[in-house]
Design an enzyme around this catalytic site. Structure first.
Site, short mmCIF file in Angstrom:
data_model
loop_
_atom_site.label_atom_id
_atom_site.label_comp_id
_atom_site.label_asym_id
_atom_site.label_seq_id
_atom_site.Cartn_x
_atom_site.Cartn_y
_atom_site.Cartn_z
N ILE A 212 42.88 47.51 40.03
CA ILE A 212 43.79 48.41 39.35
C ILE A 212 42.94 49.29 38.31
O ILE A 212 43.23 50.49 37.92
CB ILE A 212 44.55 47.41 38.24
CG1 ILE A 212 45.36 46.64 39.33
CG2 ILE A 212 45.32 48.15 37.30
CD1 ILE A 212 46.44 45.53 38.53
N ASN A 278 41.10 46.34 31.14
CA ASN A 278 41.74 46.04 32.31
C ASN A 278 40.77 44.96 32.89
O ASN A 278 41.64 44.07 33.36
CB ASN A 278 41.72 47.23 33.28
CG ASN A 278 41.86 46.69 34.59
OD1 ASN A 278 43.01 46.48 35.17
ND2 ASN A 278 40.71 46.81 35.29
N GLY A 280 39.33 41.70 34.04
CA GLY A 280 40.15 40.31 34.04
C GLY A 280 39.83 39.42 35.19
O GLY A 280 39.54 40.01 36.42
N LEU A 287 45.23 21.89 35.72
CA LEU A 287 44.39 21.39 34.45
C LEU A 287 43.72 20.15 34.62
O LEU A 287 42.64 20.04 34.10
CB LEU A 287 45.37 21.23 33.07
CG LEU A 287 45.05 20.89 31.83
CD1 LEU A 287 43.89 21.84 31.67
CD2 LEU A 287 45.88 20.71 30.98
N ALA A 288 44.38 19.44 35.11
CA ALA A 288 43.84 17.85 35.44
C ALA A 288 42.36 17.91 36.36
O ALA A 288 41.49 17.25 36.07
CB ALA A 288 44.44 16.85 36.37
N ASN A 337 52.28 29.66 35.61
CA ASN A 337 52.01 29.70 37.12
C ASN A 337 51.07 28.58 37.25
O ASN A 337 50.31 28.25 36.46
CB ASN A 337 51.08 30.90 37.64
CG ASN A 337 51.55 31.45 38.86
OD1 ASN A 337 52.57 30.88 39.57
ND2 ASN A 337 51.09 32.44 39.39
N TYR A 343 44.46 31.23 32.73
CA TYR A 343 44.86 32.51 32.82
C TYR A 343 46.06 32.90 32.23
O TYR A 343 45.95 33.94 31.45
CB TYR A 343 44.85 32.75 34.42
CG TYR A 343 45.39 34.46 34.74
CD1 TYR A 343 44.33 35.26 34.70
CD2 TYR A 343 46.44 34.69 35.13
CE1 TYR A 343 44.42 36.43 35.02
CE2 TYR A 343 46.65 35.96 35.59
CZ TYR A 343 45.94 37.10 35.44
OH TYR A 343 46.23 38.19 35.71
N LYS A 347 46.54 35.60 29.12
CA LYS A 347 47.32 36.56 29.17
C LYS A 347 48.50 36.59 28.09
O LYS A 347 49.17 37.66 27.71
CB LYS A 347 47.99 36.92 30.50
CG LYS A 347 46.96 37.13 31.54
CD LYS A 347 46.16 38.41 31.44
CE LYS A 347 45.30 38.87 32.51
NZ LYS A 347 44.42 40.08 32.22
N THR A 379 45.98 43.93 45.27
CA THR A 379 44.46 44.03 44.88
C THR A 379 43.73 42.95 45.85
O THR A 379 44.22 42.15 46.37
CB THR A 379 44.27 44.22 43.62
OG1 THR A 379 44.44 42.71 43.01
CG2 THR A 379 45.05 45.05 42.88
P1 NAD Z 1 39.86 42.87 40.38
O1 NAD Z 1 39.33 41.67 40.27
O2 NAD Z 1 40.31 43.80 41.66
O3 NAD Z 1 39.30 43.64 39.27
C1 NAD Z 1 38.76 43.24 38.13
C2 NAD Z 1 37.49 43.94 37.73
O4 NAD Z 1 37.27 43.70 36.22
C3 NAD Z 1 36.22 43.66 38.51
O5 NAD Z 1 35.77 45.20 38.82
C4 NAD Z 1 35.58 42.83 37.75
O6 NAD Z 1 34.05 43.15 38.19
C5 NAD Z 1 35.46 43.31 36.49
N1 NAD Z 1 35.29 42.42 35.50
C6 NAD Z 1 35.49 41.13 35.49
N2 NAD Z 1 34.86 40.41 34.48
C7 NAD Z 1 34.19 41.43 33.71
C8 NAD Z 1 33.59 41.41 32.51
N3 NAD Z 1 32.98 40.16 31.84
N4 NAD Z 1 33.24 42.57 31.94
C9 NAD Z 1 33.31 43.78 32.78
N5 NAD Z 1 34.00 43.84 33.86
C10 NAD Z 1 34.58 42.62 34.37
O7 NAD Z 1 41.24 42.63 39.61
P2 NAD Z 1 42.57 43.46 39.69
O8 NAD Z 1 43.73 42.91 40.64
O9 NAD Z 1 42.40 44.79 39.69
O10 NAD Z 1 43.24 43.30 38.08
C11 NAD Z 1 42.93 44.18 37.03
C12 NAD Z 1 43.59 43.47 35.80
O11 NAD Z 1 45.03 43.17 36.08
C13 NAD Z 1 43.07 42.02 35.26
O12 NAD Z 1 43.12 42.13 33.92
C14 NAD Z 1 44.05 41.00 35.97
O13 NAD Z 1 44.23 39.81 35.46
C15 NAD Z 1 45.51 41.80 35.74
N6 NAD Z 1 46.67 41.59 36.72
C16 NAD Z 1 46.44 41.83 37.92
C17 NAD Z 1 47.47 41.33 38.80
C18 NAD Z 1 47.46 41.50 40.33
O14 NAD Z 1 48.54 41.19 40.93
N7 NAD Z 1 46.54 42.03 40.93
C19 NAD Z 1 48.59 40.85 38.32
C20 NAD Z 1 48.72 40.69 36.96
C21 NAD Z 1 47.67 40.97 36.06
#
Ligand code: NAD
Length: 438
Positions: A212, A278, A280, A287-288, A337, A343, A347, A379
């Site tokens: 993303i 972005n 994440g 949890l257990a 979830n 997570y 969020k 993704t």
């Molecule tokens: P992804 O894993 O493809 O990309 C996440 C990017 O964040 C990676 O390039 C990673 O290296 C970078 N990253 C992780 N830790 C880091 C740090 N400490 N410092 C700098 N960069 C860091 O994930 P995605 O699917 O593209 O998700 C992007 C965001 O969207 C995230 O916050 C995720 O939680 C959120 N999100 C994604 C989805 C989904 O369906 N893919 C759904 C809900 C929320």
């Protein structure tokens, strides 16, 4: 990562078979591309209630679609129903009167936008009528099908809502349905060139090496921004490729580093106009079975680092007046979830941050704070989900398919547009109207 079911149902035999079996029927969505920048067809503008909102008709005309001609049998790309002056439940009959005859004449991937007013604290009849629109929109979104979307736009000043209306009436909002978009924030909007609204602006996107984040950087660069692309040093090769492709600057940095804000500020000596949090991670376990380390890393990256860097960059003025902070929540933070206590907590924390900080950031710094809350987006993160859960995640929304990184990117680009400064403190779900947490 590919959605093979969507491909199957796009063929005649596949459609026949899946229909006979009573399976979901996703329609391939019409998304923005240089070749298809607009929806195909006219806009029908209707009014329910004693009168329409002054200036909305002109704003709608500028939003990019030609007006409907009134030709019998005409198909509409979009219908805008001005319900801003609905003030009693009795007025709601006019919503039915207006939309019942035209709902079947909406083209595939069409848009229905209801324009509503903020709920009045002093008039509970008005509040009932206006809140009723929300239930209406959420229900119509679930039943309309054909890749169409239904959203509610709350506004008082059409000029402040123009960029939002343009977004809703375009292919850029393909995966956004059943949502309420509020444009009644206090900051003045500064409309620029809708083709390059971010020209001369600087945006920093964390987690920009892939997924993303890379799509967000691409959309913001397309809209004219200079993009600073931040990701962990381990992702440097991919990060550099993304940044170079976009004429941007790579910033290899772990966002949880204690001096991350200082590094960001020195990479943007003239200040930032958009800060997109972005980055994440997930570390799923019930949890257990979850060791403290898994809990802490997720909370650190997804929430604590967002708070720390935002606070520091606001306090030092590194985020310029007229700028924006866009954080990333998730529908998991709304619905919860299994296996994601860490997570979902992180969020949901983002949602709390956005709602509490937004009014203060606007008043003290002239900066808006919003979040996107993606649903199931195709993704690498979701490709790692086990097959059956993945398939359920894809189908359990009104559009019966997963979103693409571009869908989140387009929503972020709309929020980053200085013409959208009246959107503040909002959490925008980009989830195809997911059944989770709806
Ligand atoms: P992804 O894993 O493809 O990309 C996440 C990017 O964040 C990676 O390039 C990673 O290296 C970078 N990253 C992780 N830790 C880091 C740090 N400490 N410092 C700098 N960069 C860091 O994930 P995605 O699917 O593209 O998700 C992007 C965001 O969207 C995230 O916050 C995720 O939680 C959120 N999100 C994604 C989805 C989904 O369906 N893919 C759904 C809900 C929320």
């Amino acid at each position: 990562m590919a959605d093979r079911y969507l491909r199957l149902t796009s063929t005649a035999p596949g459609r026949f078979l899946t229909r006979r079996l009573g399976l979901p029927q996703p329609t391939p969505l019409r998304r923005w591309s240089e070749r298809t920048p607009a929806l195909d067809g006219p806009l029908l503008h209707l009014t329910a209630g004693p009168k329409g909102l002054d200036g909305l008709a002109d704003t709608a005309t500028r939003a990019g679609l030609p007006p409907a001609s009134g030709t019998p049998g005409e198909r509409y790309a979009a219908v805008l129903l001005d319900a801003t002056h609905l003030a009693t439940p009795a007025d709601l009959a006019e919503v039915h009167t207006a939309l019942h005859p035209v709902v079947r004449r909406l083209a595939p991937s069409g848009r229905i936008v209801l324009a509503g007013a903020p709920l009045s604290a002093a008039d509970h009849h008005q509040a009932a009528a206006q809140q009723a629109l929300e239930g209406f929109v959420r229900s119509l979104g679930k039943e309309i099908g054909h890749g169409s979307t239904v959203n509610l736009l709350r506004l008082t000043d059409p000029a402040a809502a123009e960029s939002t209306l343009r977004f809703l009436l375009s292919p850029r909002s393909a995966y956004l349905s059943g949502q309420v978009l509020d444009t009644t924030g206090t900051l003045p909007t500064s409309p620029g060139d809708p083709a390059r609204p971010l020209a001369g602006r600087t945006a920093l996107i964390t987690g920009a090496a892939q997924g993303i984040g890379a799509a967000v950087a691409t959309a913001l660069a397309r809209d004219g921004a200079h993009v600073l692309c931040l990701d962990v040093p381990g992702a440097q090769a991919a990060l550099t490729r993304t940044a170079e492709r976009l004429g941007g600057t790579p910033l290899p940095l772990d966002i949880t580093a204690p001096d991350a804000a200082e590094h960001i500020a020195s990479a943007a000596p003239d200040g930032l106009d958009a800060l997109v949090h972005n980055a994440g991670i997930t570390r799923d376990r019930r949890l257990a079975n979850m060791p403290a380390e898994r809990w802490n890393t997720v909370l650190d990256v997804n929430l604590a680092a967002v708070l720390t860097t935002t606070d520091a960059l606001l306090a030092t003025g590194a985020i310029r007046r007229g700028g924006t902070v866009i954080a990333t929540a998730s529908i998991a933070g709304i619905a919860g979830n299994t296996g994601q206590t860490n997570y979902a907590a992180s969020k949901a924390g983002i949602i709390g941050l956005v709602r509490a900080l937004a009014p203060r950031a606007a008043a003290e710094h002239g900066v808006t704070v919003n979040a996107v809350a993606p649903g199931f987006i195709e993704t690498r993160m979701t490709a790692a989900v086990p097959l059956l859960i993945r398939e359920a995640g894809r189908r359990m929304n009104s559009l019966a398919q997963g979103g693409l990184p571009e869908d989140v990117a387009e929503t972020t680009a709309w929020l980053a547009d200085p013409a959208s400064a009246a959107v503040n403190g909002q959490v925008i779900r980009v989830c195809g109207q997911s059944l989770l947490g709806a």
